[in-house]
Write an enzyme that holds these catalytic residues in place. Structure first.
Site, PDB file in Angstrom:
ATOM      1  N   HIS A  83      12.574   0.215   1.346  1.00 14.99           N
ATOM      2  CA  HIS A  83      11.509  -0.273   1.887  1.00 14.99           C
ATOM      3  C   HIS A  83      11.409  -1.650   2.678  1.00 14.99           C
ATOM      4  O   HIS A  83      12.234  -2.407   2.520  1.00 14.99           O
ATOM      5  CB  HIS A  83      10.590  -0.873   0.662  1.00 14.99           C
ATOM      6  CG  HIS A  83      10.121   0.196  -0.447  1.00 14.99           C
ATOM      7  ND1 HIS A  83       8.684   0.846  -0.457  1.00 14.99           N
ATOM      8  CD2 HIS A  83      10.841   0.538  -1.403  1.00 14.99           C
ATOM      9  CE1 HIS A  83       8.834   1.538  -1.243  1.00 14.99           C
ATOM     10  NE2 HIS A  83       9.782   1.500  -2.097  1.00 14.99           N
TER      11      HIS A  83
ATOM     12  N   HIS B 141      15.680   5.340  -1.158  1.00 11.72           N
ATOM     13  CA  HIS B 141      14.937   4.520   0.078  1.00 11.72           C
ATOM     14  C   HIS B 141      14.948   3.310   0.136  1.00 11.72           C
ATOM     15  O   HIS B 141      14.882   2.699  -0.841  1.00 11.72           O
ATOM     16  CB  HIS B 141      13.502   5.568   0.202  1.00 11.72           C
ATOM     17  CG  HIS B 141      12.754   5.233  -1.145  1.00 11.72           C
ATOM     18  ND1 HIS B 141      12.943   6.087  -2.334  1.00 11.72           N
ATOM     19  CD2 HIS B 141      11.892   4.392  -1.318  1.00 11.72           C
ATOM     20  CE1 HIS B 141      12.203   5.655  -3.139  1.00 11.72           C
ATOM     21  NE2 HIS B 141      11.297   4.627  -2.763  1.00 11.72           N
TER      22      HIS B 141
HETATM   23  P1  AMP Z   1       9.346   3.920  -4.969  1.00  7.49           P
HETATM   24  O1  AMP Z   1       8.409   3.301  -5.898  1.00  7.49           O
HETATM   25  O2  AMP Z   1      10.460   2.854  -4.369  1.00  7.49           O
HETATM   26  O3  AMP Z   1      10.114   5.102  -5.414  1.00  7.49           O
HETATM   27  O4  AMP Z   1       8.441   4.130  -3.774  1.00  7.49           O
HETATM   28  C1  AMP Z   1       8.096   5.210  -3.266  1.00  7.49           C
HETATM   29  C2  AMP Z   1       7.390   5.092  -1.915  1.00  7.49           C
HETATM   30  O5  AMP Z   1       7.152   6.384  -1.350  1.00  7.49           O
HETATM   31  C3  AMP Z   1       5.846   4.792  -2.247  1.00  7.49           C
HETATM   32  O6  AMP Z   1       5.653   3.388  -1.702  1.00  7.49           O
HETATM   33  C4  AMP Z   1       4.881   5.721  -1.630  1.00  7.49           C
HETATM   34  O7  AMP Z   1       3.784   5.287  -1.125  1.00  7.49           O
HETATM   35  C5  AMP Z   1       5.746   6.240  -0.858  1.00  7.49           C
HETATM   36  N1  AMP Z   1       5.343   7.760  -0.490  1.00  7.49           N
HETATM   37  C6  AMP Z   1       5.374   8.884  -1.375  1.00  7.49           C
HETATM   38  N2  AMP Z   1       5.157   9.806  -0.827  1.00  7.49           N
HETATM   39  C7  AMP Z   1       5.070   9.822   0.647  1.00  7.49           C
HETATM   40  C8  AMP Z   1       4.885  10.437   1.562  1.00  7.49           C
HETATM   41  N3  AMP Z   1       4.701  11.706   1.399  1.00  7.49           N
HETATM   42  N4  AMP Z   1       4.911   9.772   2.968  1.00  7.49           N
HETATM   43  C9  AMP Z   1       5.079   8.590   2.855  1.00  7.49           C
HETATM   44  N5  AMP Z   1       5.440   7.776   1.913  1.00  7.49           N
HETATM   45  C10 AMP Z   1       5.391   8.397   0.752  1.00  7.49           C
END
Ligand code: AMP
Ligand code: ZN
Length: 139
Positions: free
Chosen positions: A104, A102
């Protein structure tokens, strides 16, 4: 139970978990991050389960990122921001928590108090040349 069965982003893609879905096409979707760095913090996610950029093809990458430009413009305009950061945490060492690729998109504003704690430092002598060789020889 496969990775895909449990994966939170796969579950969102399948509609098993609700999300604030801003965008969707055949290969990707974008949702508001539920724990944003700033309001409008968005995740652009490929529908295909892959943990790392290394696990998708160049074509899959291109399809995933196709909506990026339009998405960034909508986020900046919609939140009244001035710019944005794109961040891809690839690997646990890089802060990746959700093991499904993903990107950001974080809208930014002057003096918004967001601090990624970067501490840039110049290369020690000869290190730049060595690093350049190590990378460029693989391209
Ligand atoms: P990462 O550290 O790059 O893996 O970031 C994962 C991101 O996913 C974090 O910023 C979380 O806040 C976000 N996240 C986790 N679960 C959900 C969800 N159900 N809906 C939206 N964002 C999410
Ligand atoms: Zn997944």
């Amino acid at each position: 139970m496969t990775e895909k069965t449990n994966c939170i982003f796969c579950r969102i893609a399948r509609g098993e978990i609700t999300s604030s879905k801003l965008y969707e096409d055949e290969t990707s979707f974008a949702i508001l991050d539920t724990n944003p760095i700033r309001p409008g913090h968005t995740l652009l996610i490929p529908k295909k389960h892959a943990a790392s950029l290394a696990d998708i093809s160049a074509d899959e990458q291109a399809n995933w990122l196709k909506p990026l430009k339009k998405l960034c413009a909508a986020i900046v305009e919609g939140t009244g921001s001035e710019g944005f950061n794109l961040i891809l945490n690839d690997g646990r060492c890089a802060g990746q928590v959700v093991p499904h690729l993903h990107l950001h998109i974080i809208p930014r504003q002057t003096n918004d108090q967001v601090d990624f704690n970067w501490a840039p430092q110049p290369y020690p002598p000869d290190q730049l040349k060595k690093t350049f060789q190590q990378i460029s020889s693989r391209l």
